[in-house]
Design a protein around this motif. Sequence first.
Motif, short mmCIF file in Angstrom:
data_model
loop_
_atom_site.label_atom_id
_atom_site.label_comp_id
_atom_site.label_asym_id
_atom_site.label_seq_id
_atom_site.Cartn_x
_atom_site.Cartn_y
_atom_site.Cartn_z
N ASP A 1 79.60 6.90 35.04
CA ASP A 1 79.39 6.87 33.59
C ASP A 1 78.00 6.17 33.07
O ASP A 1 77.93 5.83 32.05
CB ASP A 1 80.60 6.48 33.10
CG ASP A 1 80.92 4.88 33.06
OD1 ASP A 1 80.23 4.51 34.02
OD2 ASP A 1 81.50 4.48 32.21
N GLY B 1 74.62 5.31 31.68
CA GLY B 1 74.15 5.58 30.75
C GLY B 1 72.74 5.08 30.51
O GLY B 1 71.63 5.73 30.20
N ARG C 1 79.05 4.74 27.54
CA ARG C 1 78.57 4.76 28.87
C ARG C 1 78.20 3.47 29.21
O ARG C 1 77.91 2.57 28.56
CB ARG C 1 77.52 5.77 28.71
CG ARG C 1 77.78 7.26 28.20
CD ARG C 1 76.64 8.18 28.53
NE ARG C 1 76.19 8.49 29.77
CZ ARG C 1 75.21 9.18 30.42
NH1 ARG C 1 74.53 9.92 29.07
NH2 ARG C 1 74.76 9.55 31.38
N SER C 2 78.27 3.31 30.33
CA SER C 2 77.85 2.02 31.09
C SER C 2 76.29 1.57 31.20
O SER C 2 75.64 2.47 31.38
CB SER C 2 78.56 1.60 32.60
OG SER C 2 79.75 1.72 32.36
#
Length: 409
Positions: A173, A175, A303-304
């Motif tokens: 995930d 981003g 998001r990470s």
Amino acid sequence: MDSKPLVTLDDVLRAREVLEGLLHRTPVESSDAFAEIAGAPLRLKCEHLQRTGSFKVRGALVRLAGLSPDERRRGVVAASAGNHAQGVAWAARRLGIDAVVHMPADAAIPKVEATRSYGARVVLGGDRVEDAVARAVLEAEAQGRTFIHPFDHVDVVAGQGTVGLEILEQVPDVGTILVPTGGGGLAAGIAAAVPEDVRVVAVQSERASAYGPSLAQGSPTSITTTRTMADGIAVARPGDVPFGVLAARDTRVLTVSEDDLSRAVLSLAERAKQVVEPAGAAGIAAIIAHRGETLDGLVEPGRSVVVVLSGGNVDPIVLRKVFRHGMSAAGRYLHLRCSLSDRPGSLVGLLDAIAQVHADVVTIGHVRTGAGLGVDETAVDVEVVTKGSRHSREVLEHVRAAGFDAVER
């Protein structure tokens, strides 16, 4: 300029095949402390735990593996402040290639010794990495060796890009990826490896930030750098190859101060139990510099954020200085100068005043002669460890209230 990237995902995928089984798949660690600061889930990509202590060995190994038999026979030459030197030396030994590495005269001793231990011949001289590069290029021309550039080659950038492939697999995930950036090889490699919807943010020392002016002008531009603790990313001009990739991605650039860098190194050691060199901590420095803010819209909700810790090769003596600088920047280190009457008991009274507010004295120094001092006076320098900025102010106010003429230095 032509916006077509010079390094593609296919190049990075081929580089991964070259590296398969030879290098570590470095871990990704979570950090609640830094996630709270960033305002998003945050992961640390631990490239400082790679072989030779940095990501540089990836690009070096891919580059050397691509040499022809004749080029391997004639050997290679490189120039570096330390991490690229070790990467080239390790890769050359692995592939049976003779290597010479030019390094600045004041290169960190652990980096010099590590490079020698991997089998390379080290030549020291000059004040800057650019001086070492110039000597290495001359040697390559005179002896027929292949010059291994630290960042400006497709194979090198592709090798560094394998970091990006691992991040995609380890943090699906993701981003935003914050990348310490000097010449741009690591940031460009990651940018070539990840999809367009993943933001790649280049983080530079404000004392050596060539990418901002270069992207604004549309071509690599040389700047005048000043001395920075982040010597691993102190590069005066972006590489043509990485610049092409990062310009095509419309890459954002953040700069960080010396205070930000030292606080990042200190915070990583204290909160994440990771020992990282100042250049390798630039991404966390950017997180700290933007404490309490979103990173100018660079963090996408849900998001990470991944911060690449790009290297851990730091001289223990330098690390001690950086820790001290970081504690001072965080308000946890107070240096006072106090004028005292030069008679028995005065120093005891000062130390007692400091003890009353639970601060720890680290060092004490006396100055008995100087402008402004009477014949019956002495100046005392006291270095004190405190619990933070508020406690430092409390210490100073209490010492003054106790009757001592104290000033912060």
